[in-house]
Design an enzyme around this catalytic site. Structure first.
Site, short mmCIF file in Angstrom:
data_model
loop_
_atom_site.label_atom_id
_atom_site.label_comp_id
_atom_site.label_asym_id
_atom_site.label_seq_id
_atom_site.Cartn_x
_atom_site.Cartn_y
_atom_site.Cartn_z
NE ARG A 1 -3.28 2.40 2.96
CZ ARG A 1 -4.42 2.83 2.44
NH1 ARG A 1 -5.05 2.07 1.57
NH2 ARG A 1 -4.93 4.00 2.77
CB VAL B 1 -4.55 6.18 -1.29
CG1 VAL B 1 -4.50 4.68 -1.06
CG2 VAL B 1 -3.60 6.58 -2.41
CB SER B 2 -10.16 4.46 -0.41
OG SER B 2 -10.77 5.19 -1.44
CB ALA B 3 -9.75 4.30 4.88
#
Length: 428
Positions: free
Chosen positions: A42, A75-77
Site C-alpha cells: 500500500r 488513496v481510500s482507507a
C-alpha cells in the site's frame, strides 16, 4: 541491515496488522481479499505519506487538492477498500473496470482477477492517470490499463465487464455503466442518495440494477460531466442555518421566510440507541419517508441558538411548506444511550415534529435490525407502473436514472439481501 530493508519489513508488519484488524472486524471475509491486501504494498501507492500514515486502517491519504484546498483525489482507507472488494466479489478470469484511478485499488483488482483476467482503470484527470500508471508500473502491475477519459462514458473498447467498481462519489448512474456490464454483472458504486453517501453493490437484471449490499462510506466527488452540486437554503438569510438539498430546492422556498420567528417545538420519541450503535439505516429510512428531506448545518460562529442540534455540522432535517424540522439526540441520564427527538419551527411546527417523531418510532418498531433498504435503479423515464417497489417506496429522479428505496419489514428474511452495517458518528 539497510534502511530500505528496515522500511520494507516495517511496512510488512504494518500491512499485516491492518489486515488482521479488518479480519477481526469482519470487513475482510474472503481468503482472496485477505491475500491481495497482504501482498500489495500500500505505501508504494501513497509515497507522500509516512509508513504509519499509509497504514492507518480507517484513514485515507489525500493525494491531490483543488485550489480551494478540497481533496479531489485520494488513496481510500483500507477499511473501505476491503469491504468494497468484498462487495464486488471479483474472481479469477474476470474483466473489471475501475472508475476513478489511484493505482492501489487497481493493483488489488489485478491480484483478484489473476493472469487470466483484465483490469482497466479510468479517470478524467491527466495528473491522476499519469501518477497511477507510474506507480502501477513501479509496483510490477504493468498490465493494468490506465485510460484518460470521461468516466461517465465507461470504456467501451474493453467491455463488457463482469464488475465495474466506482471509487469516486457519484450522484447519478450513467447508462454506459449499465450497458457495459455483462448480463449478470455487478456494479459497486458510492452513490449519493438524498445527501447520504452509500457504497451499494448492484446486480444487473436486464435494464435495471438491484442492490445486494449497502455500506456507509465517504469519497471525493466525481469531476467533469458527472459532477453534481447540492443546493442550499439559508433559513435566516445568513449562513447561520443552512439546509442542503441534493435533488432540488422545495417548490416554494420563500414559505420558510418566517419560520424562525415563532417558538421552537420539541418532542421526544422514546427511541434510544446505545452510544456507538449504528444509525446509518435510520438515516436511510428517514431519507426515504420524509418528502422534504435535507441536511441541516449550523455555522458555529454565527449560531444564535435558534436551533440546538447535537451535531452542528450534520443533522437530518425536512421541510414542509412554511415549517422545517430536524432530528437530534440527547444523552439519557446514565449517559449510555441517546434518545432521539425532533425540533421544529414554523406555524405548524408542533404537528410537523409529531409526524417526524412517528417515522422514527416506525423505524424502531418495524425496521430496526432488519435487512435494510432495497435499492433499485431504473432507466430515466421508466413509468411508475413498471417499478414493483411502488407503492410504499420512494422514487428519486436523477438525470440518467430513477433510484427507488423500499423497506422490507423485520419479518422479511434478512437473507434476501446482504445489508451490512457500520457505525456512524452519533448525533447525525
Amino acid at each position: 541491515m539497510t534502511e530500505v530493508t528496515s522500511d520494507s519489513e516495517r511496512a510488512a508488519q504494518l500491512r499485516d496488522k491492518v489486515v488482521d484488524e479488518l479480519l477481526e472486524r469482519g470487513e475482510i471475509v474472503s481468503r482472496e481479499v485477505e491475500a491481495a491486501m497482504r501482498k500489495v504494498e500500500r505505501h508504494k501507492f501513497a509515497p507522500e505519506a509516512s509508513l504509519e500514515d499509509a497504514y492507518q486502517t480507517f484513514n485515507a491519504v489525500v493525494t491531490k487538492r483543488n485550489e480551494r484546498g478540497n481533496a479531489v483525489s485520494s488513496v481510500s482507507a483500507p477499511q473501505i477498500q476491503a469491504f468494497m472488494l468484498e462487495q464486488a466479489g471479483v474472481r479469477p478470469g474476470m474483466r473489471v473496470l475501475e472508475v476513478g484511478s489511484g493505482g492501489l485499488n487497481a493493483a488489488y483488482l489485478a491480484e483478484l482477477v489473476g493472469d487470466a483476467g483484465e483490469v482497466t482503470t479510468v479517470d478524467i484527470d491527466p495528473e491522476v492517470t499519469e501518477r497511477a500508471a507510474r506507480l502501477l508500473a513501479e509496483a510490477s502491475y504493468p498490465d493494468v490499463r490506465v485510460v484518460l477519459a470521461d468516466a461517465t462514458e465507461g470504456v467501451a473498447a474493453h467491455a463488457p465487464y463482469d464488475v465495474i467498481m466506482v471509487t469516486v462519489g457519484a450522484w447519478d448512474i450513467p447508462p454506459a455503466w449499465v450497458k457495459q456490464l455483462t448480463e449478470d454483472g455487478r456494479l459497486v458504486v458510492p452513490l449519493r442518495i438524498r445527501g447520504l453517501q452509500r457504497s451499494v453493490a448492484f446486480q444487473r437484471e436486464a435494464d435495471r440494477l438491484v442492490s445486494t449490499s449497502v455500506r456507509i462510506c465517504g469519497f471525493v466527488p466525481m469531476q467533469g460531466p458527472g459532477a453534481h452540486d447540492s443546493q442550499f437554503l439559508l433559513v435566516t438569510g445568513t449562513d447561520e442555518i443552512a439546509l442542503r438539498f441534493d435533488d432540488g430546492l422545495p417548490a416554494e422556498p420563500s414559505l420558510l421566510d418566517n419560520a424562525v420567528r415563532g417558538p421552537r417545538a420539541e418532542t421526544w420519541t422514546g427511541v434510544t440507541v446505545k452510544r456507538g450503535e449504528p444509525i446509518d439505516m435510520l438515516q436511510m429510512y428517514m431519507a426515504t419517508v420524509m418528502s422534504g428531506f435535507c441536511i441541516m448545518s449550523v455555522d458555529k460562529d454565527l449560531d444564535t441558538g435558534i436551533v440546538a442540534p447535537w451535531n452542528k455540522r450534520f443533522s437530518m432535517a425536512a421541510v414542509d411548506g412554511p415549517n422545517f424540522a430536524y432530528i437530534t439526540p440527547r444523552l439519557t441520564e446514565d449517559e449510555q444511550f441517546f434518545e432521539y427527538g425532533v425540533h421544529a419551527l414554523g406555524p405548524d411546527g408542533a404537528d410537523f415534529a409529531e409526524v417526524i417523531a412517528g417515522h422514527v418510532r416506525t423505524w424502531d418498531r418495524e425496521h430496526r435490525g432488519g435487512p435494510g433498504p432495497r435499492i433499485a435503479v431504473y432507466p430515466a423515464g421508466t413509468p411508475d407502473g413498471r417499478i414493483p417497489e411502488l407503492p410504499g417506496g420512494r422514487v428519486i429522479d436523477k438525470d440518467h436514472c430513477r433510484v427507488t428505496l423500499s423497506w422490507p419489514s423485520t419479518a422479511t428474511a434478512a437473507g434476501d439481501q446482504d445489508v451490512q452495517y457500520h457505525t456512524a458518528e452519533q448525533g447525525e
